[in-house]
Design a protein around this motif. Structure first.
Motif, mmCIF file in Angstrom:
data_model
loop_
_atom_site.group_PDB
_atom_site.id
_atom_site.type_symbol
_atom_site.label_atom_id
_atom_site.label_comp_id
_atom_site.label_asym_id
_atom_site.label_seq_id
_atom_site.Cartn_x
_atom_site.Cartn_y
_atom_site.Cartn_z
ATOM 1 N N LEU A 157 0.871 -1.173 0.000
ATOM 2 C CA LEU A 157 0.000 0.000 0.000
ATOM 3 C C LEU A 157 0.906 1.221 0.000
ATOM 4 O O LEU A 157 1.544 1.554 0.999
ATOM 5 N N THR A 158 0.973 1.872 -1.151
ATOM 6 C CA THR A 158 1.870 3.015 -1.320
ATOM 7 C C THR A 158 1.294 4.258 -0.638
ATOM 8 O O THR A 158 0.134 4.285 -0.221
ATOM 9 N N ALA A 159 2.119 5.288 -0.543
ATOM 10 C CA ALA A 159 1.667 6.534 0.078
ATOM 11 C C ALA A 159 0.463 7.111 -0.660
ATOM 12 O O ALA A 159 -0.480 7.635 -0.039
ATOM 13 N N ASN A 160 0.474 7.034 -1.986
ATOM 14 C CA ASN A 160 -0.646 7.547 -2.769
ATOM 15 C C ASN A 160 -1.919 6.747 -2.492
ATOM 16 O O ASN A 160 -3.016 7.311 -2.356
ATOM 17 N N GLU A 161 -1.767 5.437 -2.375
ATOM 18 C CA GLU A 161 -2.920 4.581 -2.065
ATOM 19 C C GLU A 161 -3.400 4.816 -0.640
ATOM 20 O O GLU A 161 -4.610 4.804 -0.374
ATOM 21 N N GLN A 162 -2.474 5.034 0.277
ATOM 22 C CA GLN A 162 -2.856 5.344 1.653
ATOM 23 C C GLN A 162 -3.666 6.636 1.720
ATOM 24 O O GLN A 162 -4.608 6.749 2.514
ATOM 25 N N ALA A 163 -3.308 7.595 0.891
ATOM 26 C CA ALA A 163 -4.036 8.867 0.869
ATOM 27 C C ALA A 163 -5.481 8.653 0.419
ATOM 28 O O ALA A 163 -6.408 9.292 0.940
ATOM 29 N N LYS A 164 -5.677 7.758 -0.542
ATOM 30 C CA LYS A 164 -7.039 7.451 -0.998
ATOM 31 C C LYS A 164 -7.837 6.787 0.116
ATOM 32 O O LYS A 164 -9.023 7.080 0.314
ATOM 33 N N VAL A 165 -7.196 5.888 0.853
ATOM 34 C CA VAL A 165 -7.856 5.219 1.974
ATOM 35 C C VAL A 165 -8.244 6.241 3.038
ATOM 36 O O VAL A 165 -9.370 6.233 3.551
ATOM 37 N N ALA A 166 -7.308 7.124 3.367
ATOM 38 C CA ALA A 166 -7.571 8.128 4.399
ATOM 39 C C ALA A 166 -8.696 9.067 3.983
ATOM 40 O O ALA A 166 -9.560 9.424 4.794
ATOM 41 N N SER A 167 -8.700 9.470 2.718
ATOM 42 C CA SER A 167 -9.735 10.380 2.224
ATOM 43 C C SER A 167 -11.117 9.734 2.309
ATOM 44 O O SER A 167 -12.079 10.366 2.763
ATOM 45 N N ALA A 168 -11.202 8.479 1.864
ATOM 46 C CA ALA A 168 -12.493 7.784 1.903
ATOM 47 C C ALA A 168 -12.939 7.543 3.339
ATOM 48 O O ALA A 168 -14.125 7.719 3.675
ATOM 49 N N THR A 169 -12.007 7.155 4.207
ATOM 50 C CA THR A 169 -12.348 6.909 5.613
ATOM 51 C C THR A 169 -12.899 8.167 6.262
ATOM 52 O O THR A 169 -13.909 8.127 6.978
ATOM 53 N N THR A 170 -12.249 9.296 6.004
ATOM 54 C CA THR A 170 -12.723 10.564 6.554
ATOM 55 C C THR A 170 -14.117 10.902 6.039
ATOM 56 O O THR A 170 -14.998 11.331 6.805
ATOM 57 N N ALA A 171 -14.333 10.703 4.739
ATOM 58 C CA ALA A 171 -15.649 11.000 4.153
ATOM 59 C C ALA A 171 -16.725 10.123 4.781
ATOM 60 O O ALA A 171 -17.807 10.607 5.145
ATOM 61 N N TYR A 172 -16.457 8.827 4.905
ATOM 62 C CA TYR A 172 -17.442 7.920 5.487
ATOM 63 C C TYR A 172 -17.759 8.295 6.939
ATOM 64 O O TYR A 172 -18.929 8.300 7.357
ATOM 65 N N ASN A 173 -16.723 8.598 7.706
ATOM 66 C CA ASN A 173 -16.951 8.912 9.115
ATOM 67 C C ASN A 173 -17.701 10.221 9.290
ATOM 68 O O ASN A 173 -18.512 10.371 10.213
ATOM 69 N N ASN A 174 -17.457 11.179 8.399
ATOM 70 C CA ASN A 174 -18.245 12.415 8.434
ATOM 71 C C ASN A 174 -19.710 12.129 8.136
ATOM 72 O O ASN A 174 -20.610 12.749 8.719
ATOM 73 N N ILE A 175 -19.945 11.193 7.229
ATOM 74 C CA ILE A 175 -21.327 10.807 6.906
ATOM 75 C C ILE A 175 -21.980 10.137 8.107
ATOM 76 O O ILE A 175 -23.124 10.452 8.474
ATOM 77 N N ILE A 176 -21.266 9.206 8.740
ATOM 78 C CA ILE A 176 -21.818 8.476 9.882
ATOM 79 C C ILE A 176 -22.171 9.432 11.017
ATOM 80 O O ILE A 176 -23.292 9.411 11.551
ATOM 81 N N THR A 177 -21.230 10.282 11.387
ATOM 82 C CA THR A 177 -21.490 11.198 12.498
ATOM 83 C C THR A 177 -22.526 12.257 12.116
ATOM 84 O O THR A 177 -23.348 12.656 12.949
ATOM 85 N N GLY A 178 -22.498 12.691 10.848
ATOM 86 C CA GLY A 178 -23.473 13.683 10.406
ATOM 87 C C GLY A 178 -24.895 13.148 10.424
ATOM 88 O O GLY A 178 -25.825 13.846 10.862
#
Length: 536
Positions: free
Chosen positions: A413-434
Motif C-alpha cells: 500500500l503506497t503513500a498515494n494509495e494510503q491517501a485514498k484510503v484516508a480520504s475515503a475513511t474521513t468522508a465515510y466517518n463524516n457521513i456516519i457522524t453527520g
C-alpha cells in the motif's frame, strides 16, 4: 463481490475510565437507563460476526462483540440473542465448503514447533448449501459493504459460485431474495448496533490497492464518480455518495420499526488502517546481506540488474527510484508502483544493444513501473510468505519476488494509495457522524450514540493500558513474550477474543454515557488471546 473473505476491517481499542464496573461486580445497581435491550440486533461485517484468525468458527463466534454485549444486556432485561448456527463446525476449524469443495480457509493457529501462523490441519465441515433460512439477532456478514446490506440476492445460493452472493449470508438468509437489513428487521429490534462500512475502503487497503490480478489498480469511485455499485470490483473504494445513501437507508430503517417508538442504538465509525498488524508487521527493507546470499550475489545483482536500472532511472530524473544493493545493511524490496512513471520504453531502448531486442523488451515490461520500497510504503502481512520466493511465471534469473522481480501491487500500500484510503475513511466517518447528529437533532434527544472507533484506534499506536491494568499494543504475535499483549488475531486485521471484549467495553461505555445506563464492563483478560498448538 469476490469470493475471498479475509475481509475486512480493523480492531478498535479503548480509553481507560476512572472507576470501571466489571462483569463480576457484586450487588451492582445495574440499569438499562433510557435504552431497551429486549430485542437487540447487530448489523455489520466480519467484525460483527466474530471473525478471527481468517475465518468464522464455532469458537470465534461465541466471542463476537455483539454476543458479549448481549450477555451484559441480559442483566438489565435484555432478551434472547441468537447467532447463525455453527453447530456443523464439529471440529472448530472454521472455513467454508460449497458442494464439498473448499471456498474458504480454515482458521489460523500458531504451531509451537514452527513458531509461525499456519492454517489448522483438517477440512472444514461447514457446508454453505445447508441452508438455515432464519433471521438472527447477529446479522454481521463477513465481506459485506454498506450497500450489500440492501442488496436483493446477496443471500442467493445460486450466486455464490459466480461471485454475486455472500456465502456467509446465504447460510441463513430467509429467502434467496431477502436483504440483510430486511432479515434484521424481522427481529423487531428495540436496540441496535451498526458497524458497517469498513470493507467499503479496507478491501482496497488490505489488497494493496490492487484489483484481483495483482498489478492493476483498483478503482476509487470518489474519483471516477461511479454511482452504480453493481459495477464495482471487490477491492474498489465505494463512492461516498453511494455510501451515504446506503447508510442513511440503514439508519432510517433501524430507528423506525413501524411503531411510534424511535429505536435507539450505537453506530461505530470506521478505523484507520495504518496501525493494525496487517500493515505494520512486514518491514519495507527486510533484505539483509545474508538473506541475499552475501557479497557475491549482491555484486552480481548490482552489476546485472540494479546498476543498469539505476542508471536508466537517474538519466530520466529519478536518481533514487532504484539504488544499488548494500552488502552491509538491510535493503528494501523491489515493488511495482502503478502510479510510477512508466519507463518501459526507455529500459527497452537502453538495454537492446547489450541484451538484444526480445530480452530488452521483456525487461522493459517487467521493470517499467518498478522501484524500491521506502519507509512511506506499507507492506501487507501476506507478503511475508512471498518475499524471496520464486516467481514461476518470470524468466530466470529475474524471478525472485522482491529481489530480482518486483512484488505485485497487491502486496504494497503506497503513500498515494494510503491517501485514498484516508480520504475515503474521513468522508465515510463524516457521513456516519453527520447522519447520527441529524437524527438526534430531529428527535430532540439522543437516538443514535456514536462509538468513535477511528479516534480510539489512534491511541493504540503507543500502547494502551485498559481498565484492569493490562497493557496492549498494536504489535503482531512475535512469540510467547508478547502473547498476552496482543489483541489481534493471526490474520492481522480482526481481533482475538480478548480484543472483542475490549471492543464490547468501548460500546458499553458509550451506552452508559449517552443513554444513562449502568452496565458492567467485561474483564478482557478473562478471554483467550492467540491460539497456540504444540503441533498442528
Amino acid at each position: 463481490m469476490k469470493n475471498k473473505y479475509i475481509l475486512l476491517s480493523a480492531l478498535a481499542i479503548g480509553f481507560a475510565s476512572c472507576e470501571p464496573e466489571f462483569e463480576n461486580a457484586v450487588d451492582a445497581n445495574y440499569t438499562a437507563g433510557e435504552a431497551n435491550f429486549s430485542s437487540y440486533v447487530a448489523l455489520g461485517n466480519s467484525l460483527t460476526a466474530g471473525y478471527m484468525d481468517g475465518t468464522v468458527s464455532r469458537g470465534s463466534q461465541v466471542n463476537s462483540y455483539p454476543n458479549l454485549l448481549a450477555q451484559q444486556f441480559a442483566l438489565v432485561g435484555g432478551g434472547e440473542f441468537t447467532q447463525p448456527s455453527y453447530a456443523d463446525d464439529v471440529n472448530n476449524l472454521g472455513g467454508l465448503m460449497l458442494g464439498g469443495n473448499p471456498i474458504g480457509n480454515t482458521r489460523l493457529v500458531i504451531d509451537a514447533s514452527q513458531g509461525r501462523p499456519e492454517t489448522i490441519a483438517g477440512a472444514s465441515t461447514i457446508e454453505v448449501s445447508n441452508l438455515q433460512a432464519k433471521a438472527f439477532n447477529n446479522m454481521g456478514v463477513p465481506g459485506a459493504k454498506s450497500f450489500h446490506l440492501l442488496a436483493s440476492g446477496y443471500g442467493n445460493l445460486a450466486g455464490v459460485s459466480i461471485g454475486q452472493a455472500n456465502p456467509y449470508f446465504v447460510r441463513h438468509a430467509t429467502t434467496p431474495s431477502a436483504t440483510v437489513l430486511q432479515d434484521a428487521m424481522t427481529k423487531n429490534p428495540t436496540f441496535f448496533t451498526n458497524w458497517i462500512g469498513a470493507n467499503d475502503v479496507l478491501a482496497y487497503a488490505t489488497n494493496g490497492g490492487a484489483t484481483s490480478n495483482g498489478n492493476t489498480a483498483a478503482a476509487d469511485h470518489n474519483i471516477t464518480g461511479n454511482l452504480n455499485p453493481s459495477t464495482y470490483g471487490g477491492n474498489d473504494i465505494t463512492n461516498s455518495n453511494v455510501f451515504a445513501n446506503a447508510y442513511s437507508t440503514i439508519l432510517n430503517t433501524l430507528t423506525n420499526n413501524g411503531s411510534n417508538t424511535v429505536i435507539k442504538g450505537v453506530v461505530c465509525t470506521i478505523p484507520s488502517v495504518t496501525s493494525i498488524p496487517y500493515f505494520t508487521t512486514v518491514p519495507y527493507a527486510p533484505l539483509t546481506p545474508s538473506a541475499l546470499g552475501g557479497s557475491t550475489n549482491i555484486n552480481a545483482l548490482n552489476t546485472q540488474l540494479y546498476g543498469p536500472l539505476d542508471a536508466i532511472f537517474t538519466a530520466y530524473g529519478e536518481p533514487n527510484r532504484i539504488n544499488p544493493l548494500s552488502s552491509t545493511s538491510a535493503n528494501p524490496i523491489l515493488i511495482t508502483d502503478v502510479d510510477a512513471a512508466d519507463r518501459s520504453a526507455q529500459i527497452t531502448a537502453a538495454l537492446t544493444p547489450t541484451l538484444g531486442a526480445p530480452t530488452a523488451t521483456a525487461f522493459g515490461a517487467i521493470f517499467g513501473k518498478a522501484r524500491q520500497a521506502t519507509s512511506a510504503d506499507l507492506i501487507v502481512l501476506p507478503a511475508s510468505s512471498v518475499i524471496g520466493s520464486t516467481n514461476t511465471s518470470a524468466p530466470s534469473p529475474v524471478n525472485i519476488n522482491g529481489v530480482s522481480y518486483p512484488m505485485a501491487n497487491k502486496w504494497v500500500l503506497t503513500a498515494n494509495e494510503q491517501a485514498k484510503v484516508a480520504s475515503a475513511t474521513t468522508a465515510y466517518n463524516n457521513i456516519i457522524t453527520g447522519l447520527a447528529t441529524t437524527i438526534n437533532t430531529n428527535a430532540g434527544h439522543t437516538v443514535i450514540a456514536v462509538a468513535d472507533m477511528n479516534a480510539i484506534m489512534n491511541h493504540l499506536v503507543t500502547g494502551l493500558r485498559t481498565e484492569n491494568g493490562s497493557f496492549y499494543t498494536a504489535n503482531y504475535f512475535s512469540g510467547s513474550a508478547n502473547e498476552g499483549a496482543v489483541l489481534f488475531s493471526l490474520d492481522g486485521v480482526h481481533p482475538n477474543a480478548r480484543g472483542y471484549a475490549v471492543i464490547a467495553n468501548e460500546i458499553i461505555k458509550v451506552i452508559n454515557r449517552e443513554f444513562k445506563a449502568n452496565l458492567p464492563l467485561k474483564n478482557a483478560s478473562n478471554y483467550p488471546g492467540i491460539n497456540i498448538l504444540p503441533v498442528n
